[in-house]
Design an enzyme around this catalytic site. Sequence first.
Site, PDB file in Angstrom:
ATOM      1  N   PHE A   1      -3.925   0.438 -12.135  1.00 19.56           N
ATOM      2  CA  PHE A   1      -3.220   1.092 -10.977  1.00 19.56           C
ATOM      3  C   PHE A   1      -2.285   0.091 -10.252  1.00 19.56           C
ATOM      4  O   PHE A   1      -2.592  -1.018  -9.864  1.00 19.56           O
ATOM      5  CB  PHE A   1      -4.273   1.562  -9.932  1.00 19.56           C
ATOM      6  CG  PHE A   1      -5.250   2.589 -10.512  1.00 19.56           C
ATOM      7  CD1 PHE A   1      -4.709   3.985 -10.366  1.00 19.56           C
ATOM      8  CD2 PHE A   1      -6.474   2.339 -11.264  1.00 19.56           C
ATOM      9  CE1 PHE A   1      -5.692   4.975 -10.668  1.00 19.56           C
ATOM     10  CE2 PHE A   1      -7.287   3.170 -11.626  1.00 19.56           C
ATOM     11  CZ  PHE A   1      -6.916   4.443 -11.189  1.00 19.56           C
TER      12      PHE A   1
ATOM     13  N   VAL B   1      -7.174  -2.278 -10.288  1.00 18.18           N
ATOM     14  CA  VAL B   1      -6.416  -2.108  -9.358  1.00 18.18           C
ATOM     15  C   VAL B   1      -5.586  -3.561  -9.258  1.00 18.18           C
ATOM     16  O   VAL B   1      -6.234  -4.468  -9.188  1.00 18.18           O
ATOM     17  CB  VAL B   1      -6.852  -1.892  -8.013  1.00 18.18           C
ATOM     18  CG1 VAL B   1      -5.911  -1.874  -6.796  1.00 18.18           C
ATOM     19  CG2 VAL B   1      -7.864  -0.664  -7.929  1.00 18.18           C
ATOM     20  N   CYS B   2      -4.357  -3.664  -9.068  1.00 19.02           N
ATOM     21  CA  CYS B   2      -3.416  -4.771  -9.122  1.00 19.02           C
ATOM     22  C   CYS B   2      -3.775  -5.479  -7.890  1.00 19.02           C
ATOM     23  O   CYS B   2      -3.496  -4.971  -6.797  1.00 19.02           O
ATOM     24  CB  CYS B   2      -2.121  -4.396  -9.397  1.00 19.02           C
ATOM     25  SG  CYS B   2      -1.139  -6.011  -8.721  1.00 19.02           S
ATOM     26  N   VAL B   3      -4.049  -6.495  -7.736  1.00 14.11           N
ATOM     27  CA  VAL B   3      -4.474  -7.477  -6.206  1.00 14.11           C
ATOM     28  C   VAL B   3      -3.363  -7.565  -5.550  1.00 14.11           C
ATOM     29  O   VAL B   3      -3.493  -7.425  -4.471  1.00 14.11           O
ATOM     30  CB  VAL B   3      -5.247  -8.712  -6.813  1.00 14.11           C
ATOM     31  CG1 VAL B   3      -4.306  -9.743  -7.710  1.00 14.11           C
ATOM     32  CG2 VAL B   3      -5.815  -9.493  -5.530  1.00 14.11           C
TER      33      VAL B   3
ATOM     34  N   ALA C   1      -2.321  -4.363  -4.150  1.00 13.68           N
ATOM     35  CA  ALA C   1      -3.492  -3.867  -3.155  1.00 13.68           C
ATOM     36  C   ALA C   1      -3.411  -4.715  -1.657  1.00 13.68           C
ATOM     37  O   ALA C   1      -3.473  -4.006  -0.743  1.00 13.68           O
ATOM     38  CB  ALA C   1      -4.643  -4.308  -3.941  1.00 13.68           C
TER      39      ALA C   1
END
Lengths: 119, 119, 98, 98, 123, 123
Positions: B39, B77-79, B82
């Site tokens: 994501f 989820v891409c940090v 995010a």
Amino acid sequence: MKFGILVNEGPYQHQASDSAYLFCKAVLAKGHEIHRVFFYHDGVNNSTRLTEPPQDDRNIVARWSKLAADHGVDLVVCVAAALRRGIKDENLAPGFRISGLGQLVESGIQADRLVVFGD
Amino acid sequence: MKFGILVNEGPYQHQASDSAYLFCKAVLAKGHEIHRVFFYHDGVNNSTRLTEPPQDDRNIVARWSKLAADHGVDLVVCVAAALRRGIKDENLAPGFRISGLGQLVESGIQADRLVVFGD
Amino acid sequence: MLHIVNKSPQERPSLDACLRIAESGSILLIEDAVYAAVKGSASAGKLAEAAKKHRIYVLLPDVEARAIADRLVDGVTGIDYGGFVDLVADHRACQSWL
Amino acid sequence: MLHIVNKSPQERPSLDACLRIAESGSILLIEDAVYAAVKGSASAGKLAEAAKKHRIYVLLPDVEARAIADRLVDGVTGIDYGGFVDLVADHRACQSWL
Amino acid sequence: MTEGVAKKFMFVNRTAPYGTIYALESLEVVLISAAFDQDVSLVFVDDGVWQLKKGQQTKGIETKNFSPTYRALEGYDVEKLYVERESLESRGLTEDDLLVDVNVLSSSELGELMAEQDVVLSF
Amino acid sequence: MTEGVAKKFMFVNRTAPYGTIYALESLEVVLISAAFDQDVSLVFVDDGVWQLKKGQQTKGIETKNFSPTYRALEGYDVEKLYVERESLESRGLTEDDLLVDVNVLSSSELGELMAEQDVVLSF
């Protein structure tokens, strides 16, 4: 003159929130009043207190909170749109409040102008 | 065959997340494997555990969580994306994990196909 | 190469870009891109022309949601999500024209 | 009526819709819509034509971010955010062509 | 409601349904605005005309079919629905394809109507 | 890195900078992919060519100017930058307007290059 503002997109992904913020600052600088900033659609994502952008980038959420603190601007997040997208009191940033869509229509009625920023 | 999936938009606002989910279900139904669903951009907003859509609508976040629970699909989820958008461990839904962009590139390398869903 | 387009041809230039650049391969229309295959619409001619070079598919769940199943141009093949998976598997790579 | 357009003319049909429908009033180009005013681009002629019916403004901060200040077509007026506020105040209503 | 005189509110719908949420959430604003006794018009332009297409079946995309709501608008006294002729024609559509009665206008007629509005919301 | 043979990764940039975040976050993926020793190409098509325009000044929109990063790509061994000629021309642009050296290709040359890729990411 009283301005109503509608923001339809979340922070960072689209320029809408940036444009709306800079417009609001100019409204106040010109001595006008902001009746309300209403956040709809993904615009509700402007109100999460959990954002942590890179140090060298602007903090969009904190900017909105500061506008509310410094100038008493009413920042209203649509409750239905917010529930769909995971914005609740527990992650709401300071200066925002969650309320119904009627607040947008009311702003359209009571403000002298309604300006929309979106995708 | 191993499929990697990239989702670039948040839930509800765009159809991307719906299309990606239905594609994933079909991948599994055909007996293939999902290497990872990554994501990125507003796609990270698919992972907030705070969403509460209307009763008569689909629950996009819960559907992803269930896909992870039932089939062990790796939801990443891409940090960086995010943090920009206010997704952290404290509001992360079950089945998702936060990690680096390298996980997307790795999926491109290790999966046989990478399919992108976005705006 | 499988080219996936998801935008309405009257709303975005992504189908135009795909048709201009893609030399060969198949084209799959999903989401709002399925409107490109509507008979009598502004894009119908363009799609008929493209069908000479490419195999063209439309995702039926998206076609049905948009109520255009009874007015698709000739020469496009309707598929379901399972067919979408097969198409991706059958091509060496795929590209989404976002 | 003040018509506000924020999309690139080569990416979305919003400027086209505005020019087709708006009978009168002013047009303000912001965000990616400022590309519509680039000399030598595909939309330059369209904009010159529109300037006969409408007063056309561009938001300079957006123009400068996109590095096109030195290549705007004649007849468009550059304004800053303060000017944007004045424009909204000076028109009875405004409409964003999202 | 909040003031004596009603304002003219126009909702301009330019996006197709399902690809994005704008059409659905726009309808939610329309229904609320009706409760405020304002003078409400809906306009369908460009891909927005697809919102009114008869026969939408959304089971395959597992999304709610909200098109019946357009039929319910009359019950909320929202009766001014306008469609741009050019938008219909370039999509191969006619009035018979639409699930509600609408007024079909030329682009310039629509422009005149817009110029009279107090508040215009575009989705 | 993870496997012996490098894959051909192509990043297709079709959106203008600043109006949306895609250009910026696409660059972040490009930089990471370089660290994986893959065969990376960048393509600029449609409004994506505006990402490379010289002279961007973002102070007035209070947003970071990320265009210098394109100049830094060489340091990451990302050296295959392609621009579609038709996209440049229809925007009144020439190679001299761009802040990095690129290969200008015809639409069909670009199509051939795309057909050879293993992974194509479009932003």
